[in-house]
Scaffold this active site. Structure first.
Site, PDB file in Angstrom:
ATOM      1  N   SER A   1      92.220   4.623 104.127  1.00 19.40           N
ATOM      2  CA  SER A   1      92.199   3.247 103.608  1.00 19.40           C
ATOM      3  C   SER A   1      93.577   2.681 103.847  1.00 19.40           C
ATOM      4  O   SER A   1      94.568   3.431 103.876  1.00 19.40           O
ATOM      5  CB  SER A   1      91.904   3.256 102.111  1.00 19.40           C
TER       6      SER A   1
ATOM      7  N   TYR B   1      93.513   6.861  93.899  1.00 18.10           N
ATOM      8  CA  TYR B   1      92.903   6.422  95.167  1.00 18.10           C
ATOM      9  C   TYR B   1      93.951   6.440  96.276  1.00 18.10           C
ATOM     10  O   TYR B   1      93.720   6.986  97.357  1.00 18.10           O
ATOM     11  CB  TYR B   1      92.314   5.015  94.989  1.00 18.10           C
TER      12      TYR B   1
HETATM   13  N1  LIG Z   1      84.850  -0.983 100.934  1.00 15.33           N
HETATM   14  C1  LIG Z   1      86.147  -1.057 101.124  1.00 15.33           C
HETATM   15  O1  LIG Z   1      86.765  -2.129 100.944  1.00 15.33           O
HETATM   16  C2  LIG Z   1      86.927   0.140 101.598  1.00 15.33           C
HETATM   17  C3  LIG Z   1      88.222  -0.074 102.105  1.00 15.33           C
HETATM   18  C4  LIG Z   1      88.937   1.032 102.579  1.00 15.33           C
HETATM   19  C5  LIG Z   1      88.375   2.298 102.547  1.00 15.33           C
HETATM   20  N2  LIG Z   1      87.115   2.457 102.035  1.00 15.33           N
HETATM   21  C6  LIG Z   1      86.568   3.814 102.046  1.00 15.33           C
HETATM   22  O2  LIG Z   1      85.400   3.843 102.831  1.00 15.33           O
HETATM   23  C7  LIG Z   1      84.532   4.903 102.406  1.00 15.33           C
HETATM   24  C8  LIG Z   1      83.115   4.400 102.258  1.00 15.33           C
HETATM   25  O3  LIG Z   1      83.081   3.445 101.213  1.00 15.33           O
HETATM   26  P1  LIG Z   1      82.056   2.202 101.206  1.00 15.33           P
HETATM   27  O4  LIG Z   1      82.870   0.980 101.327  1.00 15.33           O
HETATM   28  O5  LIG Z   1      80.949   2.442 102.158  1.00 15.33           O
HETATM   29  O6  LIG Z   1      81.537   2.303  99.695  1.00 15.33           O
HETATM   30  P2  LIG Z   1      80.080   2.564  99.075  1.00 15.33           P
HETATM   31  O7  LIG Z   1      80.315   2.723  97.617  1.00 15.33           O
HETATM   32  O8  LIG Z   1      79.138   1.509  99.533  1.00 15.33           O
HETATM   33  O9  LIG Z   1      79.615   3.934  99.739  1.00 15.33           O
HETATM   34  C9  LIG Z   1      80.128   5.184  99.351  1.00 15.33           C
HETATM   35  C10 LIG Z   1      79.014   6.205  99.452  1.00 15.33           C
HETATM   36  O10 LIG Z   1      79.539   7.489  99.085  1.00 15.33           O
HETATM   37  C11 LIG Z   1      78.593   8.121  98.203  1.00 15.33           C
HETATM   38  N3  LIG Z   1      79.284   9.098  97.355  1.00 15.33           N
HETATM   39  C12 LIG Z   1      80.156   8.855  96.348  1.00 15.33           C
HETATM   40  N4  LIG Z   1      80.533  10.001  95.758  1.00 15.33           N
HETATM   41  C13 LIG Z   1      79.903  11.003  96.427  1.00 15.33           C
HETATM   42  C14 LIG Z   1      79.887  12.428  96.289  1.00 15.33           C
HETATM   43  N5  LIG Z   1      80.585  13.043  95.329  1.00 15.33           N
HETATM   44  N6  LIG Z   1      79.131  13.139  97.148  1.00 15.33           N
HETATM   45  C15 LIG Z   1      78.397  12.532  98.122  1.00 15.33           C
HETATM   46  N7  LIG Z   1      78.369  11.189  98.279  1.00 15.33           N
HETATM   47  C16 LIG Z   1      79.114  10.439  97.439  1.00 15.33           C
HETATM   48  C17 LIG Z   1      78.000   6.976  97.423  1.00 15.33           C
HETATM   49  O11 LIG Z   1      76.751   7.307  96.808  1.00 15.33           O
HETATM   50  C18 LIG Z   1      77.867   5.893  98.490  1.00 15.33           C
HETATM   51  O12 LIG Z   1      76.652   5.984  99.186  1.00 15.33           O
HETATM   52  C19 LIG Z   1      85.181   5.455 101.132  1.00 15.33           C
HETATM   53  O13 LIG Z   1      85.911   6.614 101.447  1.00 15.33           O
HETATM   54  C20 LIG Z   1      86.120   4.333 100.710  1.00 15.33           C
HETATM   55  O14 LIG Z   1      87.196   4.826  99.937  1.00 15.33           O
HETATM   56  C21 LIG Z   1      86.383   1.424 101.568  1.00 15.33           C
END
Ligand SMILES: NC(=O)c1ccc[n+]([C@@H]2O[C@H](COP(=O)([O-])OP(=O)(O)OC[C@H]3O[C@@H](n4cnc5c(N)ncnc54)[C@H](O)[C@@H]3O)[C@@H](O)[C@H]2O)c1
Length: 293
Positions: free
Chosen positions: A157, A179
Site C-alpha cells: 500500500s 496497517y
Molecule cells: N482499497 C484500498 O484503498 C487499498 C489501498 C491500498 C492497499 N490495499 C490493499 O489491497 C488488498 C485488497 O484490499 P481490497 O481493497 O480489495 O479490500 P476488500 O475488503 O474489498 O477485500 C479484501 C478481501 O480479503 C478478504 N480477507 C480479509 N481477511 C482475510 C483472512 N484472514 N483470510 C482470507 N481472506 C481475508 C476479505 O474477505 C475480502 O474479500 C489489501 O491487502 C489492502 O490492504 C487496499
C-alpha cells in the site's frame, strides 16, 4: 490475427493462487488473470472478523468470483480459508494442485484495515496477523510447489511509505499504525525473499496501490479516517478528501488498474523483473516525497 488462429493469453496455461479473492482487488486479479489464460486457486475468509468495523466478503461473494472466472472458460478451485492459518492455505493449495496440476503465480493480497478502536491491541494483532503474517503464510504454503519461472506478488500500500504517527498518538489508533507497519514489513520481507529466490529463477515483487475503489475504501472506517472533522461522514463527504492521496486529479483508482500491474508481474513479460516495489498510485508518491532512486 489470422482466421482460426488461437489467441494466447499473457499468462496462458499458468495456475495462480490468489488470497482475498472473494471480492475487491482479489476478485479482479483472479478474473483478469483468467481472462489472460490462467486457472485459479482462490481463497477467502468469507466471514467477518469480530471487532472489525466493516464487513468482509461472504461465501456468495466467493461463488461469484468462481462464476466470473468460469465465464472466462478457465477452471477455479475456490476454498474458504483464513490467511492467518497456514495449514488452511496449504490444504487449499494442495486441493488446487490436485485439480489444476501445478502452481506458477502467487498473489498474496488479502488484507484488512483497523480503526480507532476501544480495544487498540486487538486492532493491532488483527491487522498484523492478516496483512503481514497472512502474506508470509501464503508465500510459505506456496514455496514448496514453485518452480523456475514462478512469480510471487504481494499487495502492499502507499501507506507503507507514510510517516507513522507522533508518539503521543500511539495507542489511540493502533489499527492505522499496524496497517502501515504490516505493509512496510511485508515490503522488506518481499525484498529479501526476492534475493533468496533469484538464483532459483523465481521472482518476488510488491504492488503498492493508492486508494482503490473497493468495499475497503468505501467504508465508514475510511470515510472517518479521511474526514475526522465529521462525526458520521458519508461517501459524498469523503470523496473530495480522497483526492489528497494522488497527484493526478482522481479520488481513487479502479481494481483493474492494480490487476493490470499484477498481470504484468505474473507474466513472462516480466521474466527479469524482481525485487520491485511497484507503485500504482496516480502519482501519489510524487506529490508527497522527495526524489529517491
Ligand atoms: N482499497 C484500498 O484503498 C487499498 C489501498 C491500498 C492497499 N490495499 C490493499 O489491497 C488488498 C485488497 O484490499 P481490497 O481493497 O480489495 O479490500 P476488500 O475488503 O474489498 O477485500 C479484501 C478481501 O480479503 C478478504 N480477507 C480479509 N481477511 C482475510 C483472512 N484472514 N483470510 C482470507 N481472506 C481475508 C476479505 O474477505 C475480502 O474479500 C489489501 O491487502 C489492502 O490492504 C487496499
Amino acid at each position: 490475427m489470422e482466421l482460426g488462429e488461437v489467441q494466447m493469453g499473457r499468462v496462458q496455461g499458468k495456475v495462480a493462487f490468489v488470497t482475498g479473492a472473494g471480492r475487491g482487488q482479489g476478485r479482479s486479479h483472479a478474473v483478469r488473470l483468467a481472462e489472460e489464460g490462467a486457472d485459479i486457486i482462490a481463497v477467502d475468509l468469507c466471514h467477518d472478523i469480530d471487532g472489525l468495523a466493516y464487513s468482509l466478503a461472504t461465501p456468495d461473494d466467493l461463488k461469484e468470483t468462481a462464476r466470473l472466472v468460469e465465464e472466462k472458460d478457465r477452471r477455479i478451485v475456490a476454498v474458504q480459508a483464513d490467511v492467518r492459518e497456514r495449514a488452511q492455505l496449504q490444504e487449499a493449495i494442495e486441493r488446487g494442485i490436485a485439480e489444476l496440476g501445478k502452481l506458477d503465480i502467487v498473489v498474496a493480497q488479502a488484507g484488512i484495515i483497523g480503526q480507532k478502536s476501544s480495544v487498540p491491541m486487538q486492532a493491532w494483532t488483527d491487522v498484523i496477523d492478516t496483512n503481514l503474517l497472512g502474506v508470509i503464510n501464503a508465500v510459505h504454503a506456496a514455496l514448496p510447489h514453485l518452480q523456475a519461472g514462478a512469480s510471487v506478488i504481494a499487495t502492499g500500500s502507499t501507506a507503507a511509505y507514510m510517516q507513522t504517527l507522533p508518539m503521543q498518538q500511539v495507542g489511540t489508533d493502533s489499527g492505522g499504525i499496524s496497517y502501515m507497519v504490516a505493509k512496510r514489513m511485508l515490503s522488506s520481507y518481499m525484498h529479501d525473499l526476492a534475493r533468496e529466490l533469484a538464483p532459483r529463477q523465481i521472482r518476488a515483487n510488491v504492488v503498492h496501490p493508492t486508494n482503490v475503489n473497493t468495499d475497503m475504501l468505501q467504508s465508514d472506517v475510511m470515510y472517518r479516517s479521511f474526514r475526522p472533522d465529521l462525526e458520521h461522514p458519508t461517501r459524498e463527504d469523503a470523496t473530495p478528501a480522497f483526492y489528497v492521496q494522488q497527484a493526478m486529479p482522481v479520488p481513487w483508482v479502479e481494481p483493474v488498474d492494480i490487476s493490470n500491474a499484477v498481470l504484468f508481474l505474473a507474466s513472462d513479460e516480466a521474466r527479469y523483473v524482481t525485487g520491485m516495489q511497484l507503485r500504482v498510485d496516480a502519482g501519489g508518491y510524487l506529490k508527497w516525497y522527495d526524489f529517491h532512486l
